[in-house]
Design a protein around this motif. Structure first.
Motif, short mmCIF file in Angstrom:
data_model
loop_
_atom_site.label_atom_id
_atom_site.label_comp_id
_atom_site.label_asym_id
_atom_site.label_seq_id
_atom_site.Cartn_x
_atom_site.Cartn_y
_atom_site.Cartn_z
N GLN A 20 0.84 -1.18 0.00
CA GLN A 20 0.00 0.00 0.00
C GLN A 20 0.88 1.25 0.00
OE1 GLN A 20 -3.50 -0.12 -0.16
NE2 GLN A 20 -2.90 -2.21 -0.69
N LEU A 21 0.47 2.25 -0.75
CA LEU A 21 1.20 3.50 -0.84
C LEU A 21 0.43 4.61 -0.16
CD1 LEU A 21 2.27 3.35 -4.60
CD2 LEU A 21 3.69 2.83 -2.62
N PRO A 22 1.13 5.63 0.32
CA PRO A 22 0.44 6.80 0.89
C PRO A 22 -0.30 7.54 -0.22
CG PRO A 22 2.78 7.24 0.70
CD PRO A 22 2.59 5.78 0.39
N PRO A 23 -1.18 8.46 0.11
CA PRO A 23 -1.90 9.24 -0.90
C PRO A 23 -0.91 9.98 -1.81
CG PRO A 23 -2.83 9.61 1.28
CD PRO A 23 -1.58 8.85 1.49
N PRO A 24 -1.33 10.30 -3.03
CA PRO A 24 -0.43 10.99 -3.97
C PRO A 24 0.20 12.25 -3.41
CG PRO A 24 -2.37 10.19 -5.13
CD PRO A 24 -2.61 9.92 -3.67
N ARG A 27 3.05 11.38 -1.19
CA ARG A 27 4.23 10.91 -1.94
C ARG A 27 5.07 12.12 -2.39
NH1 ARG A 27 0.59 7.20 -6.09
NH2 ARG A 27 -0.72 6.29 -4.46
N ALA A 28 4.38 13.13 -2.91
CA ALA A 28 5.10 14.33 -3.36
C ALA A 28 5.76 15.04 -2.18
CB ALA A 28 4.13 15.27 -4.07
N ARG A 29 5.05 15.12 -1.02
CA ARG A 29 5.61 15.81 0.14
C ARG A 29 6.87 15.12 0.63
NH1 ARG A 29 6.48 15.80 5.26
NH2 ARG A 29 5.78 13.65 5.50
N GLY A 58 -2.03 11.25 -8.96
CA GLY A 58 -3.10 10.27 -8.92
C GLY A 58 -3.59 9.79 -10.27
N ARG A 59 -2.89 10.10 -11.33
CA ARG A 59 -3.35 9.69 -12.65
C ARG A 59 -3.00 8.24 -12.96
NH1 ARG A 59 -1.56 15.17 -15.92
NH2 ARG A 59 -3.45 16.37 -15.51
N HIS A 84 2.79 14.04 8.90
CA HIS A 84 1.36 13.84 8.80
C HIS A 84 0.97 12.63 9.64
CE1 HIS A 84 0.55 16.28 4.93
NE2 HIS A 84 1.59 16.78 5.59
N PRO A 85 -0.32 12.46 9.92
CA PRO A 85 -0.76 11.26 10.64
C PRO A 85 -0.28 10.02 9.92
CG PRO A 85 -2.55 12.85 10.44
CD PRO A 85 -1.44 13.38 9.63
N ALA A 86 0.02 9.02 10.72
CA ALA A 86 0.58 7.79 10.15
C ALA A 86 -0.36 7.20 9.12
CB ALA A 86 0.86 6.79 11.26
N HIS A 87 0.23 6.68 8.07
CA HIS A 87 -0.50 5.98 7.01
C HIS A 87 -0.01 4.55 7.00
CE1 HIS A 87 -1.32 4.59 2.89
NE2 HIS A 87 -2.33 5.43 2.93
N PRO A 88 -0.87 3.61 6.63
CA PRO A 88 -0.43 2.21 6.65
C PRO A 88 0.89 2.00 5.94
CG PRO A 88 -2.77 2.32 6.19
CD PRO A 88 -2.28 3.72 6.24
N ALA A 89 1.18 2.80 4.93
CA ALA A 89 2.42 2.57 4.18
C ALA A 89 3.57 3.40 4.70
CB ALA A 89 2.19 2.89 2.70
N SER A 90 3.28 4.40 5.55
CA SER A 90 4.37 5.30 5.96
C SER A 90 4.65 5.26 7.45
CB SER A 90 4.03 6.74 5.55
OG SER A 90 2.83 7.14 6.16
#
Length: 717
Positions: A20-24, A27-29, A58-59, A84-90
């Protein structure tokens, strides 16, 4: 309560899910927090900058093995730059080097750490996207997968050429029938084009293909798309072109649907039409060229003599081979003869920007040292019999006969001691014409006729002089004629031939000459680039300049088997040299030509038969000088010569058995010596003496047959 077996089953199910990846936006941040540009990340993940942009807006989403590699990288960045708040991938904290690669993607770790090409992954899934009306830079296609091939690739050190940031995907691509475009830097991307106009638009707007100029006053190379047979058929082209009298005249008829498509889309074809090498263009706008070159493999765009085995390779390997040639020589623009001639102009552009003193504006002006933009007619003795300057003037004064050697010794002059030797060994000079081009002063201006001139070896030109009185050892060919026979009277000679007569101690008194007062080493950059390309490509094949003579001979025996791709590049470089020199005097083509008519080649500033004569004259003189030194130091004389190949009798099968060396083991200067650089020698072939004597009895030339095949100076296609 869940059993242990149920818990393990649930965990295994999670492990089998895709990473799983963090939101687009995250990723940029993370990338920006790490101080990494999109372009640098694209290089690391073996993809394009546009693909990284697509991931971050996100394309599209990455697929394996990039998915696991990208996730691993983001985890490492998240551990360092979490905000940022933890994300499953980060939320994980291990550094990139501590995170093991998933079992389902064993290639991802070395892919990220060493950037080596992994096995073929699935294609990217890309959502429809709207291209901006006027993008600041061309959009790049999404890369689908790194290249894999069923055939041996070319040498590793040459598969990743240094790319210009304006052309991130290199100079060319090979398009296959499934829409896969194979680039030179190990990537493959989707080409959606189904017609030639769509292909041209895609190439110019999205592919990122092209090559930088070779000289600051020159032009960038147009992108090249090579079409496999399947790709040609998919785009509406016939798989083969049939029914033409000569291969060089192959082209689609003007009423062919593809030609009509090109015209309707407001693109143009050059006067050569749509043939094996087609240029499709629109007039330049704001100084920007709009031109794409196509090469159709199934129409024999790559001559098998110059590109041995290349058309049978996989598309990925074709791209690598052509890419190395493009990096070291020039982006192919036609036959190797055409490319050789184009390289001269690319390295010595005819014009440069100069400031007008009256207006202060910058305008196009002559580039010193170049041949200029206008063709220059040759002097009558430098021309061919069908040339207008000959036919229209009624010239009957003879012509230059500066050609490569084709000589075999009279069998009556073969001594019993020579005939008793068991072997004959053929020595071939590496790119002899290229070696002759080094520091070669040629005329840059038109010819000037002079009566009873004083001979000056510093002035290039054609001299009418009698050299028939010069007597040399009959066991050597005459240095003054390509046949090796002694001249029978006055004749026209190029400056180097006359200068060699003077070097041998003879007085020369020309009665007439056509001389060029403005001179320069026009071919020096051409020589330097091709020399480096030749030496580097031989080094890729294991033949380096630091080898001893014994090691060199062993390396040359196996060099073609070391890597077929690099061997093909080497053959193309050699063909570029010979073809480029030959094309300086391209003859008229077609059965409808009439003597005295101008033909298209005459409109080129590079139609210069005097330059061709200068190269060949110097090469032939160099060959004779080496043979003379060999006779002085060893008492050995050649049996035959053909262009850059000379055949000697030998007591053994190796040239080490007869080449001269000093007491310290060093080669004697001036004689033939072994080596990998232009002008040095390698073995062309070894046969029994009886074989050579039999050919000579039949009036044949052993140098022509010691290896097999004919040596021809190609005058271009």
């Amino acid at each position: 309560m869940a059993t242990e077996e149920e818990l393990f089953a649930s965990v295994d199910a999670l492990l089998e899910e895709e990473p799983q990846l963090p939101p687009p936006s995250e990723r940029a941040r993370l990338r920006e927090a790490a101080g990494i540009t999109q372009a640098r990340l694209a290089v690391a993940l073996k993809t394009s900058t546009q693909t990284v942009k697509n991931w971050e807006n996100g394309r599209s989403e990455p697929k394996e093995p990039r998915l696991s590699a990208y996730q691993r990288l983001l985890k490492g960045w998240a551990a360092k730059h979490s905000a940022h708040p933890a994300h499953p991938a980060s939320s994980a904290t291990p550094t990139p080097t501590a995170t093991p690669a998933p079992a389902s993607s064993p290639q991802s770790a070395p892919f990220l750490e060493a950037f080596s090409a992994p096995a073929e992954p699935e294609a990217e899934t890309t959502a429809p996207m709207q291209a901006p009306a006027a993008p600041a830079a061309p959009e790049r296609p999404a890369v689908r997968r790194p290249v894999t091939s069923s055939r041996r690739p070319v040498a590793k050190k040459t598969t990743q050429p240094e790319l210009d940031p304006r052309f991130p995907h290199g100079p060319l691509a090979v398009l296959d029938g499934d829409g896969s475009a194979y680039g030179v830097n190990g990537i493959v991307w989707d080409c959606p084009a189904t017609t030639i106009p769509q292909l041209v638009e895609w190439t110019l707007r999205e592919s990122g293909l092209g090559a930088p100029k070779l000289h600051r006053n020159g032009k960038e190379s147009d992108p090249l798309i090579v079409l496999t047979a399947a790709a040609a058929v998919k785009l509406g082209l016939p798989e083969r072109l049939e029914g033409h009298e000569q291969r060089r005249s192959l082209r689609l008829p003007d009423d062919h649907p593809v030609v009509k498509q090109v015209t309707r889309a407001k693109w143009k074809l050059t006067q050569r039409g749509f043939g094996p090498w087609a240029r499709i263009y629109r007039p330049a706008q704001a100084g920007q060229r709009q031109c794409v070159q196509l090469a159709v493999l199934s129409w024999d765009a790559l001559d098998t003599r110059a590109w041995p085995g290349v058309t049978d390779m996989e598309p990925a390997d074709i791209a690598r081979v052509l890419g190395i040639y493009a990096q070291r020589v020039i982006t192919p623009r036609g036959s190797t003869a055409v490319s050789g001639l184009e390289l001269m102009t690319a390295l010595r552009p005819p014009t440069r920007a100069v400031q007008d003193r009256a207006t202060g504006n910058w305008v196009s002006g002559h580039n010193p040292g170049s041949l200029g933009t206008e063709p220059v007619d040759p002097a009558p003795p430098e021309a061919t019999q069908e040339h207008p300057v000959v036919v229209n003037s009624g010239w009957e004064g003879g012509f230059l006969d500066e050609e490569a050697y084709q000589w075999a010794r009279d069998l009556d002059l073969l001594t019993g001691e020579e005939a008793a030797l068991p072997w004959v060994v053929g020595l071939d000079l590496n790119t002899a014409f290229l070696a002759a081009a080094s520091r070669l002063m040629v005329g840059l201006s038109g010819p000037e006729q002079v009566q009873h001139p004083h001979f000056d070896k510093r002035i290039p030109g054609a001299w009418f002089v009698d050299l028939s009185h010069i007597e040399l050892d009959p066991r050597l060919p005459s240095p003054f004629t390509p046949s090796g026979l002694r001249p029978t009277g006055p004749a026209w000679y190029q400056t180097h031939t006359v200068a060699y007569a003077q070097e041998l101690g003879h007085n020369v008194r020309p009665t007439e000459a056509f001389l060029r007062r403005e001179t320069g080493a026009y071919l020096d950059p051409w020589h330097d680039r091709l020399r480096t390309a030749y030496v580097d490509t031989l080094a890729d094949l294991g033949v380096t300049k630091d080898l001893s003579d014994t090691e060199f001979l062993a390396a040359m025996e196996r060099h073609k088997q070391a890597d077929p791709g690099s061997a093909a590049v080497l053959a193309a470089i050699k063909a570029t040299v010979k073809g480029g020199v030959g094309k300086l005097r391209e003859r008229p083509q077609g059965r409808h030509y009439k003597d005295g008519d101008r033909w298209p080649a005459l409109e080129r500033p590079t139609w210069r038969p005097d330059l061709r004569a200068a190269v060949i004259s110097k090469a032939r003189v160099n060959m004779h000088r080496k043979m003379l030194r060999m006779a002085e130091f060893t008492g050995l004389y050649p049996l035959a010569v053909l262009s850059d190949c000379v055949v000697y009798p030998s007591p053994g099968r190796s040239p080490l058995d007869f080449l001269p060396y000093s007491t310290s083991g060093k080669p004697i200067p001036g004689a033939f010596r072994l080596g990998s650089t232009p002008g040095l020698a390698k073995v062309e072939g070894v046969r029994e003496m009886a074989w050579a004597v039999d050919l000579m009895e039949q009036g044949l030339n052993p140098a022509r047959h010691i290896k097999g095949g004919d040596a021809v100076l190609d005058e271009g296609e």
